[in-house]
Design an enzyme around this catalytic site. Structure first.
Site, PDB file in Angstrom:
ATOM      1  N   THR B  81       0.840  -1.190   0.000  1.00  0.00           N
ATOM      2  CA  THR B  81       0.000   0.000   0.000  1.00  0.00           C
ATOM      3  C   THR B  81       0.874   1.238   0.000  1.00  0.00           C
ATOM      4  OG1 THR B  81      -1.726   1.094   1.225  1.00  0.00           O
ATOM      5  CG2 THR B  81      -0.025   0.132   2.504  1.00  0.00           C
ATOM      6  N   THR B  82       0.225   2.396  -0.147  1.00  0.00           N
ATOM      7  CA  THR B  82       0.896   3.666   0.152  1.00  0.00           C
ATOM      8  C   THR B  82      -0.059   4.486   0.989  1.00  0.00           C
ATOM      9  OG1 THR B  82       1.899   3.657  -2.035  1.00  0.00           O
ATOM     10  CG2 THR B  82       1.932   5.723  -0.854  1.00  0.00           C
TER      11      THR B  82
END
Lengths: 237, 372
Positions: B81-82
């Site tokens: 993810t970010t």
């Protein structure tokens, strides 16, 4: 499905090359195959599954559907390890009865989804190896689909495929129901007949390419009138 | 038994033992495992231990479950993810992508990684999807109980400590949670009995926010920026009654310092707790940090901050395979949190390509002018 786990460090397929002595421990899990699909429409929901129960190279049964009716407005589809599917559905049914007796009303689809999430997470360290998809009508009568991972993470979608052929079916659904990556197309809402026909076509395609999917297709159509079932034969080879 | 001693076989855990939570000092919150806590929604089942161990001496760490080796799971949980959060003079920005992936397959292209806990706190989750979702529910529950018992909201630092303590018994297992708590601390959050007065003042605050949103959308350079109040926010506000600000506290909050103001805290299931101005988590975080470090300053306006966060997530999704699809953005101020409409980054790639083509055409024209 070929995954990166099939190849060892030297690039050779693990099943067909000697990669050293391997200790086989008892594994409490088995993979029994099967595909489940659910679609939510404006005022209906569909939950469909194939009926093949397999393990390794054998087929245990050709008539083992994976949709289980929970209430008049909710159906759950469970695929993965059949033992865990049976236990999980028994637990859900028991909890539904308990809720009905303490609260004097039936559980809504959203409530069942939230409850299933906590049941699955309670076994975070020894999970139920089941991919669940709940299809039903919400309080306003609109179709709802809730998809789960084996440890309880869930969310509401409009369509979802789960099980052995899910990676093949999900892109097709994205395109046909979600109109993803299509340009200049009129985005009509899905009618019930079109949805049923689409589900039949999609499972026929899945049976062509996935060995664990086949034999027959059972579709449960949930509307405010109730739940109707349709059975369609698929490839038996 | 004699054979058990010879093999050094450790006694198996009771199959139905509830999770051993915290030691007795925290008794008012958690009960010991053998007093059946009917309030707790979770009783974790631990499988009996299969391996024997050489040392049987119980240690302080025996309250954690690191000695348990889980059965080989035939499936992977979602990761990758970010997410990012940063503070600036006018609040906190929390942004994240929306892709949930399971070792190569995208399980869900539209997951929601930023979850509101209450009107002034939002948590960015990264790590395993189920763990984040469920622990966030547990945290929300505990914070609500705290608020009801102590008549004030728990601060962001307090929430971070609470989450860290709750996750500690699971250190060593494969619970994977990396949560960034982004919120606004305020001492004004007293629950008042005059709910009528609070709803009147709330209306004024909402008016002010609506004017803010139109101002921002006029200024924005990028096409479709819209700041819309979250629909749920009103429900949350009605529940808590705790976001009322009278004139005095509004003035107090505008001067940052001391115990109120924007905060960002990171809590990890390993036990790490960080506080700072700028935090980004996930597989795409190095790319996000590059953009954020370049553009962040304390005195940014809301518009600049939103643009910076969006750009950081966009660049991270471009370079990181496990991040992508859409970007979610939340802005938290003393008045509460506002959510920006989810933006599909696919369009942004096409716009960027158009802009590049424009630049090339411009440069070609310039060259022609100088030559000709």
């Amino acid at each position: 499905m070929i995954s990166s786990q099939a190849y060892g460090d030297n690039g050779k397929m693990k099943d067909y090359h000697y990669s050293g002595p391997v200790e086989h421990k008892f594994s409490p899990y088995a993979f029994n195959g099967g595909t489940v699909l659910a679609v939510a429409g404006e005022d209906f929901a569909l939950v469909a599954s194939d009926t093949r129960l397999s393990e390794g190279y054998s087929i245990h049964s050709r008539d083992s559907p994976k949709c289980y009716k929970l209430t008049d407005t909710t159906v759950i589809g469970c695929s993965g390890f059949h033992g865990d599917c049976l236990t999980l559905t028994k637990i859900i049914e028991a909890r539904l009865k308990m809720y009905k007796h303490s609260n004097n009303k039936g559980m809504t689809s959203g409530a069942i989804a939230a409850m299933l999430s906590t049941i699955l997470y309670g076994r975070r360290f020894f999970p139920y190896y089941v991919y669940n998809i709940i299809g039903g009508l919400d309080e306003e009568g609109r179709g709802a689909v809730y998809s789960f991972d084996p440890v309880g993470s869930y969310q509401r979608d409009s369509y979802k495929a789960g099980g052995s052929a899910s990676a093949m079916l999900q892109p097709l659904l994205d395109n046909q129901i979600g109109f993803k990556n299509m340009e200049n197309v009129e985005q009509l809402p899905l009618s019930q007949d079109k949805a049923v026909q689409l589900v039949k076509d999609v499972f026929i395609s899945a049976a062509e390419r996935d060995v664990y999917t086949g034999d027959a297709l059972k579709i449960c159509i949930i509307t405010k009138e109730g739940i109707r079932e349709e059975v369609v034969p698929l490839r038996k080879d | 038994m004699a054979l058990q001693d010879v093999c050094d076989f450790l006694e198996t855990l009771d199959d139905s033992s509830p999770c051993t939570y915290l030691p007795n000092e925290m008794g008012y919150m958690w009960k010991t495992p053998f007093e059946f806590d009917r309030d707790s929604p979770f009783h974790f089942l631990f499988p009996p231990q299969q391996n024997s161990r050489k040392s049987k001496a119980p240690t302080l760490l025996s309250s954690t479950f690191s000695r348990l080796s889980p059965h080989q799971q035939p499936f992977q949980l979602s990761h990758g993810t970010t997410t990012l959060g940063f503070i600036f003079q006018d609040g906190v920005i929390a942004a994240a992508d929306t892709r949930a992936s399971c070792k190569g397959l995208i399980c869900c292209p539209i997951s929601q990684k930023i979850m509101p806990i209450h009107s002034h706190l939002v948590v960015n989750t990264s790590g395993s999807g189920a763990d984040c979702m469920l622990w966030e529910r547990i945290l929300t529950r505990e914070m609500r109980l705290y608020q009801l018992r102590h008549r004030r909201r728990l601060s962001v630092n307090g929430a971070a400590k609470l989450l860290s303590m709750m996750l500690h018994p699971f250190k060593g297992t494969n619970v994977c949670v990396g949560a960034t708590l982004c919120g606004w601390d305020g001492e004004e959050a007293q629950i008042r009995p005059e709910t009528l007065q609070s709803s009147v003042e709330m209306a004024d605050v909402k008016e002010a926010m609506k004017q803010d949103t139109t101002a921002i959308s006029d200024e924005s350079a990028l096409g479709s920026e819209k700041m819309a109040s979250k629909n749920e926010q009103e429900d949350i506000l009605k529940d808590t009654h705790a976001t009322v600000l009278d004139q005095n506290t509004k003035n107090a909050l505008s001067t940052f310092g001391g115990r109120s103001g924007p905060r960002v805290c990171y809590v990890c299931s390993d036990g790490l707790q960080l506080r700072g101005e700028l935090i980004s988590v996930g597989s795409g975080s190095p790319y996000a940090y590059a953009v954020l470090d370049d553009g962040w300053k304390w005195g940014m306006t809301v518009d600049e901050a939103v643009r910076l966060a969006r750009e950081a997530v966009f660049r991270a999704t471009h370079w990181d395979a496990y991040s992508g699809n859409n970007v979610d953005l939340f802005h938290i101020t003393a008045h509460g949190c506002r959510r920006r409409d989810r933006e599909d980054l696919k369009e942004e790639y096409y716009r960027e390509r158009e802009r590049e083509k424009e630049k090339i055409r411009e440069r070609a024209k310039e060259r022609q002018k100088t030559v000709g």
